[in-house]
Design an enzyme around this catalytic site. Structure first.
Site, PDB file in Angstrom:
ATOM      1  N   ARG A  13       0.856  -1.171   0.000  1.00  0.00           N
ATOM      2  CA  ARG A  13       0.000   0.000   0.000  1.00  0.00           C
ATOM      3  C   ARG A  13       0.904   1.236   0.000  1.00  0.00           C
ATOM      4  NH1 ARG A  13      -2.191  -3.484   4.061  1.00  0.00           N
ATOM      5  NH2 ARG A  13      -4.291  -4.231   3.555  1.00  0.00           N
TER       6      ARG A  13
ATOM      7  N   LYS B 297      -2.079  -1.824   8.105  1.00  0.00           N
ATOM      8  CA  LYS B 297      -3.526  -1.782   8.342  1.00  0.00           C
ATOM      9  C   LYS B 297      -3.923  -2.893   9.303  1.00  0.00           C
ATOM     10  CE  LYS B 297      -7.847  -1.371   5.756  1.00  0.00           C
ATOM     11  NZ  LYS B 297      -8.463  -1.378   4.408  1.00  0.00           N
TER      12      LYS B 297
ATOM     13  N   HIS C  49      -2.648   2.137  -6.208  1.00  0.00           N
ATOM     14  CA  HIS C  49      -3.260   0.884  -5.773  1.00  0.00           C
ATOM     15  C   HIS C  49      -3.430  -0.093  -6.933  1.00  0.00           C
ATOM     16  CE1 HIS C  49      -4.567  -0.594  -1.897  1.00  0.00           C
ATOM     17  NE2 HIS C  49      -5.545  -1.261  -2.463  1.00  0.00           N
TER      18      HIS C  49
ATOM     19  N   ARG D  36      -0.678  -2.583  -6.774  1.00  0.00           N
ATOM     20  CA  ARG D  36      -0.921  -3.635  -5.774  1.00  0.00           C
ATOM     21  C   ARG D  36      -1.907  -4.677  -6.316  1.00  0.00           C
ATOM     22  NH1 ARG D  36      -1.293  -4.864  -0.025  1.00  0.00           N
ATOM     23  NH2 ARG D  36      -3.447  -5.223   0.617  1.00  0.00           N
TER      24      ARG D  36
ATOM     25  N   HIS E 156      -4.395  -9.315   4.115  1.00  0.00           N
ATOM     26  CA  HIS E 156      -5.856  -9.323   4.224  1.00  0.00           C
ATOM     27  C   HIS E 156      -6.294 -10.150   5.432  1.00  0.00           C
ATOM     28  CE1 HIS E 156      -6.448  -8.463  -0.358  1.00  0.00           C
ATOM     29  NE2 HIS E 156      -6.215  -7.370   0.333  1.00  0.00           N
TER      30      HIS E 156
ATOM     31  N   TYR F  59      -9.690 -11.267  -6.636  1.00  0.00           N
ATOM     32  CA  TYR F  59      -8.729 -11.326  -7.744  1.00  0.00           C
ATOM     33  C   TYR F  59      -8.988 -12.512  -8.675  1.00  0.00           C
ATOM     34  CZ  TYR F  59      -6.372  -7.732  -5.093  1.00  0.00           C
ATOM     35  OH  TYR F  59      -6.101  -6.560  -4.416  1.00  0.00           O
TER      36      TYR F  59
END
Length: 347
Positions: free
Chosen positions: A204, A229, A294, A297, A320, A329
């Site tokens: 990120r 995050k 992004h 990524r 995640h 994805y």
């Protein structure tokens, strides 16, 4: 008065716009304010709409733009609670701003008297009437539910507050050829290095800018991403090609505190400058797509999937919490689609 400040909505968030004649000293000062951003479209700087910033720029706070006194006090208590639970500053800003909008709408009603019907009325008369996005509605819903669950007893039944249906949007993905042209567009080693590291490690923007030199472990060929995050550490593989580039970059720039520093030694590279680096790369690469950082990524994750990497590993590499986040994805990977023959070809 050398500047003019006013309240605005930017991307559905309450912000304070600050306009002034171009002055490097003023730009330096406004950059010191947390989350200060430049809007190229509106040609102005904007900062979070907080009580401190309103006071700083002497914005007259009209009655209809403030919660009740009780609402103001409750927001302060909510912020203290979020801070004590060590929520990130971004989450605290988002939740407190969302609760503030909710309390402004009901500034003439006692907070303890707010009901589920009021929440429904708020969604209809404020969110939908102003055509705000589902994601903005979801942010306010999260703030309201958490506040009434933890801070204040009320007539609201938390479990009955519904969330909006959010659109299922596929991530934007570049081809490997497009990524290569973007990364090779810059002759400046620092600019090339930053974009290459984002793509090669699936970082990120904030993760890249917060990297320290010691986070690059050349012995184990990994990058350590600290307190990202969700306040989680994780590691990601370091490409040998990236390590070679890093060594060239390090010899030339000799970073001290942050791996990528701005004009001032010891201070991290700014988000706005990084976005400008990408914008220039896109232009040089002749790519006519609204590429953001992004996208790199997203492209990293999709290209990993297409090369046969297990989804569980991709989830870990991206940081995640849920595998459902990573599964998106699978909807943009073309690996299996390429083996499907269209019936049109048989006509």
């Amino acid at each position: 008065m050398i500047w003019k400040a006013k309240l605005i909505k930017h991307n559905n968030l309450d912000r304070i716009a600050v306009e002034f004649e171009k002055d490097q000293e003023l730009i330096r000062k406004i950059r010191l304010i947390g989350d200060a951003r430049w809007s190229a479209q509106k040609k102005l700087w904007h900062i979070p709409d907080t009580f401190e910033n309103r006071e700083r720029f002497k914005i007259i706070q009209q009655e209809d733009t403030l919660p009740s006194n009780d609402g103001i006090e409750q927001i302060k208590i909510f912020i203290q609670w979020l801070s004590s639970k060590r929520y990130s500053q971004n989450t605290i800003k988002t939740y407190s701003a969302g609760l503030r909008s909710f309390f402004i709408f009901f500034r003439k009603k006692n907070i303890s008297e707010i009901t589920n019907d009021d929440v429904l009325y708020f969604n209809t008369e404020y969110i939908l009437k102003n055509n705000f996005s589902a994601s903005y509605q979801n942010q306010i819903t999260s703030a309201v539910k958490l506040y009434f669950k933890t801070i204040r007893e009320t007539k609201i039944e938390i479990e009955k507050i519904h969330r909006p249906k959010t659109p299922k949007i596929l991530p934007n993905v570049l081809s490997k050829e497009e990524v290569k042209s973007i990364l090779n567009a810059h002759s400046n080693i620092k600019h090339k290095m930053m974009l290459s590291l984002i793509y090669s490690c699936g970082l990120r923007r904030s993760e890249l800018l917060n990297l320290k030199p010691l986070d690059i472990d050349s012995k184990r060929n990994i990058v350590i991403i600290r307190q990202s995050k969700g306040k989680k550490d994780r590691i990601t593989p370091l490409s040998p090609k990236i390590l070679d580039l890093l060594r060239i970059y390090y010899k030339e720039y000799k970073p001290t505190n942050f791996l990528f520093e701005g004009h001032q030694k010891g201070f991290r590279y700014s988000e706005r400058s990084l976005e400008e680096v990408l914008k220039k790369s896109i232009k040089l690469a002749n790519i006519n797509k609204p590429v953001t950082l992004h996208w790199l990524r997203h492209s990293y994750a999709t290209h990993l999937l297409e090369s046969g990497t297990d989804l569980r590993y991709i989830q870990e590499l991206l940081g995640h919490n849920s595998s459902r986040t990573t599964e998106i994805y699978t909807h943009v990977s073309t690996k299996n689609l390429q083996h499907i023959k269209s019936p049109f070809d048989d006509l």
